[in-house]
Motif scaffolding. Structure first.
Motif, PDB file in Angstrom:
ATOM      1  N   LYS A 173       0.827  -1.213   0.000  1.00  0.00           N
ATOM      2  CA  LYS A 173       0.000   0.000   0.000  1.00  0.00           C
ATOM      3  C   LYS A 173       0.858   1.258   0.000  1.00  0.00           C
ATOM      4  O   LYS A 173       0.551   2.234  -0.699  1.00  0.00           O
ATOM      5  N   LYS A 174       1.929   1.243   0.781  1.00  0.00           N
ATOM      6  CA  LYS A 174       2.816   2.414   0.819  1.00  0.00           C
ATOM      7  C   LYS A 174       3.428   2.660  -0.557  1.00  0.00           C
ATOM      8  O   LYS A 174       3.538   3.804  -1.006  1.00  0.00           O
ATOM      9  N   TYR A 204      -6.379  -3.097  -3.678  1.00  0.00           N
ATOM     10  CA  TYR A 204      -5.939  -1.776  -3.223  1.00  0.00           C
ATOM     11  C   TYR A 204      -5.754  -0.836  -4.406  1.00  0.00           C
ATOM     12  O   TYR A 204      -6.067   0.359  -4.319  1.00  0.00           O
ATOM     13  N   GLY A 205      -5.280  -1.365  -5.522  1.00  0.00           N
ATOM     14  CA  GLY A 205      -5.158  -0.544  -6.720  1.00  0.00           C
ATOM     15  C   GLY A 205      -6.500  -0.011  -7.167  1.00  0.00           C
ATOM     16  O   GLY A 205      -6.622   1.160  -7.559  1.00  0.00           O
ATOM     17  N   GLU A 206      -7.528  -0.854  -7.110  1.00  0.00           N
ATOM     18  CA  GLU A 206      -8.872  -0.411  -7.491  1.00  0.00           C
ATOM     19  C   GLU A 206      -9.395   0.628  -6.507  1.00  0.00           C
ATOM     20  O   GLU A 206     -10.075   1.592  -6.894  1.00  0.00           O
ATOM     21  N   GLU A 207      -9.076   0.450  -5.241  1.00  0.00           N
ATOM     22  CA  GLU A 207      -9.530   1.399  -4.222  1.00  0.00           C
ATOM     23  C   GLU A 207      -8.961   2.790  -4.467  1.00  0.00           C
ATOM     24  O   GLU A 207      -9.693   3.790  -4.465  1.00  0.00           O
ATOM     25  N   ILE A 208      -7.668   2.876  -4.691  1.00  0.00           N
ATOM     26  CA  ILE A 208      -7.080   4.200  -4.877  1.00  0.00           C
ATOM     27  C   ILE A 208      -7.219   4.698  -6.312  1.00  0.00           C
ATOM     28  O   ILE A 208      -7.078   5.895  -6.573  1.00  0.00           O
ATOM     29  N   ASN A 213      -5.290   7.608  -9.649  1.00  0.00           N
ATOM     30  CA  ASN A 213      -3.844   7.728  -9.497  1.00  0.00           C
ATOM     31  C   ASN A 213      -3.088   6.403  -9.390  1.00  0.00           C
ATOM     32  O   ASN A 213      -1.927   6.399  -9.034  1.00  0.00           O
ATOM     33  N   ASN A 214      -3.697   5.290  -9.706  1.00  0.00           N
ATOM     34  CA  ASN A 214      -2.925   4.047  -9.582  1.00  0.00           C
ATOM     35  C   ASN A 214      -3.584   2.911 -10.342  1.00  0.00           C
ATOM     36  O   ASN A 214      -4.801   2.868 -10.491  1.00  0.00           O
ATOM     37  N   THR A 215      -2.755   1.992 -10.809  1.00  0.00           N
ATOM     38  CA  THR A 215      -3.268   0.770 -11.401  1.00  0.00           C
ATOM     39  C   THR A 215      -2.313  -0.366 -11.061  1.00  0.00           C
ATOM     40  O   THR A 215      -1.207  -0.138 -10.590  1.00  0.00           O
ATOM     41  N   THR A 216      -2.763  -1.588 -11.282  1.00  0.00           N
ATOM     42  CA  THR A 216      -1.987  -2.765 -10.920  1.00  0.00           C
ATOM     43  C   THR A 216      -1.858  -3.686 -12.124  1.00  0.00           C
ATOM     44  O   THR A 216      -2.855  -4.022 -12.768  1.00  0.00           O
TER      45      THR A 216
END
Length: 223
Positions: A173-174, A204-208, A213-216
């Motif tokens: 997450k960090k 967590y990628g979907e959450e943020i 600002n993020n993908t996985t």
């Protein structure tokens, strides 16, 4: 797709054609065409004008075929140590300068992906928290450097699937908070297991990502 041995692709037009033909139709299956490359470039290549010319020609051709290209940096695990942070930051500076000097947008990298794995250090076995804290600090410095440049330059890092555990204080997450994307080393033999093992990073990628600002990305070795 990761591309580590890039010299012949850059220098030999025949090798380049073979490479792009493969991207269009890997193993003769055009439905699985490759549209994203993590392309390795040595530090010294940024100082060689002939190589830079070949690299810009390669990027132009890739983009003309709808293929995105990231500068992939395979660094030593000890880059995560505070005293070595400058080595990673230098690579970002080289790539940003390269993009600045490239006249056409088609001759630029989309961004950078670091394949630097501090968990391979002996220190990780003895004191993972200290190594992890310095790793996170490095990733934050990289993010700040890119943002200070004012360039649109996407920033990613390779991480193992198992960082999403309490044992590691949910380190994923960090790292995901500080990057635009993570490429998760998730080397299993079935799609079900790959997704299952990467679930923590995906969720967590979907959450943020709701904040844009993020993908996985889940990565798999084909060797």
């Amino acid at each position: 797709m990761w591309v580590w041995r890039t010299k012949s692709i850059l220098e030999d037009p025949k090798e380049r054609k073979i490479f792009f033909d493969f991207c269009k139709s890997p193993h003769c299956d055009s439905t699985k065409s490759i549209k994203l490359l993590f392309f390795s470039v040595k530090k010294g290549d940024f100082l060689d004008q002939k190589t830079l010319c070949n690299l810009r020609n390669f990027l132009d051709e890739a983009h003309s075929q709808g293929i995105g290209v990231f500068y992939c940096v395979g660094g030593d695990p000890d880059w995560a140590k505070r005293e070595n942070h400058g080595k990673a930051l230098e690579r970002i500076s080289l790539a940003l300068e390269f993009n600045t000097q490239s006249q056409s947008p088609k001759e630029r990298f989309e961004g950078i992906l670091f394949d630097v794995e501090p968990f391979l250090l002996e220190d990780w076995k003895n004191d993972p928290k200290t190594v992890a804290d310095q790793w996170v600090e490095l990733v934050g410095k990289c993010k700040d450097l890119i943002e200070s440049s004012g360039q649109k330059f996407i920033f990613g890092w390779v991480i193992p699937y198992w960082l999403d555990k309490e044992k590691y204080e949910f380190l994923n997450k960090k790292l995901q908070d500080l990057t635009d994307f993570v490429a998760v080393m998730d080397y299993w033999d079935t799609a079900k297991r790959i997704i299952e093992k990467g679930r923590g990073e995906i969720d967590y990628g979907e959450e943020i990502n709701k904040k844009g600002n993020n993908t996985t990305l889940l990565s798999k070795s084909t060797l």
